[in-house]
Design a protein around this motif. Sequence first.
Motif, PDB file in Angstrom:
ATOM      1  N   ILE A 101      -1.092   0.850  -4.331  1.00 50.08           N
ATOM      2  CA  ILE A 101      -1.704  -0.434  -4.712  1.00 50.08           C
ATOM      3  C   ILE A 101      -3.224  -0.321  -4.650  1.00 50.08           C
ATOM      4  N   SER A 102      -3.720   0.298  -3.589  1.00 52.79           N
ATOM      5  CA  SER A 102      -5.178   0.428  -3.466  1.00 52.79           C
ATOM      6  C   SER A 102      -5.744   1.289  -4.586  1.00 52.79           C
ATOM      7  N   TRP A 103      -5.019   2.349  -4.971  1.00 54.43           N
ATOM      8  CA  TRP A 103      -5.484   3.190  -6.072  1.00 54.43           C
ATOM      9  C   TRP A 103      -5.550   2.394  -7.372  1.00 54.43           C
ATOM     10  N   ILE A 104      -4.505   1.640  -7.653  1.00 54.01           N
ATOM     11  CA  ILE A 104      -4.456   0.891  -8.912  1.00 54.01           C
ATOM     12  C   ILE A 104      -5.582  -0.132  -8.967  1.00 54.01           C
ATOM     13  N   LEU A 113      -0.969  -4.176 -11.649  1.00 50.33           N
ATOM     14  CA  LEU A 113      -0.231  -4.416 -10.408  1.00 50.33           C
ATOM     15  C   LEU A 113       1.122  -5.064 -10.673  1.00 50.33           C
ATOM     16  N   LYS A 114       1.229  -5.905 -11.659  1.00 48.98           N
ATOM     17  CA  LYS A 114       2.513  -6.548 -12.002  1.00 48.98           C
ATOM     18  C   LYS A 114       3.512  -5.484 -12.430  1.00 48.98           C
ATOM     19  N   VAL A 119       8.205  -2.009 -10.800  1.00 48.35           N
ATOM     20  CA  VAL A 119       8.797  -0.694 -10.525  1.00 48.35           C
ATOM     21  C   VAL A 119       9.271  -0.634  -9.070  1.00 48.35           C
ATOM     22  N   PHE A 120       8.432  -1.081  -8.148  1.00 42.74           N
ATOM     23  CA  PHE A 120       8.821  -0.999  -6.742  1.00 42.74           C
ATOM     24  C   PHE A 120       9.932  -1.979  -6.379  1.00 42.74           C
TER      25      PHE A 120
END
Length: 180
Positions: A101-104, A113-114, A119-120
Amino acid sequence: MSITESLKTQTATWFVGVVVALLSIFSSKIVESAKFALNRAELRTKNYEELSTDLSEFVFLAELTAEYLDHGWTTREALTPLIKDYNDSITKLRRKEYVYISWITRYWDRDLLKCYTDVFDLIRKFDKAIHSVNDEFEAVNIRKTQEKVTPERATAAAKEMNAILLDLRSNTNALLTQLL
């Protein structure tokens, strides 16, 4: 030389001096911006490769697990390495979930992020489907009270997993394509 020409020459000299002074003052800022842009591009590539490798490994092992259950390849000898590899993969993904998440948010667009969350959510859903046959895996691997997973339970779990895998493959591909 006339006064007009003298003023033009002095103005040009002062102008060049001011430009050089401004560039000197802001040069470190310009250099830092260039360095950040280069580092960002390099880190995006590195982080993309790591995320895509981790997701690819998980999807492969999820497909393999569903296939083993679907075909009744559920003896202790078959399940032991498969379960270990699957658990290693899901553990790796879940441990780095917030790192991704931090990378994105840092290196890509926050709008992704959506897609990442979708995916997760599917990864968690697939993992829950696997956990639905944990008692069967225990009976085969740990307690050794069964030779294989009960065929009806294996088939039902594989059917649920394969349905999730359709969306997981599609959403993972969409995420990785958008991150390129």
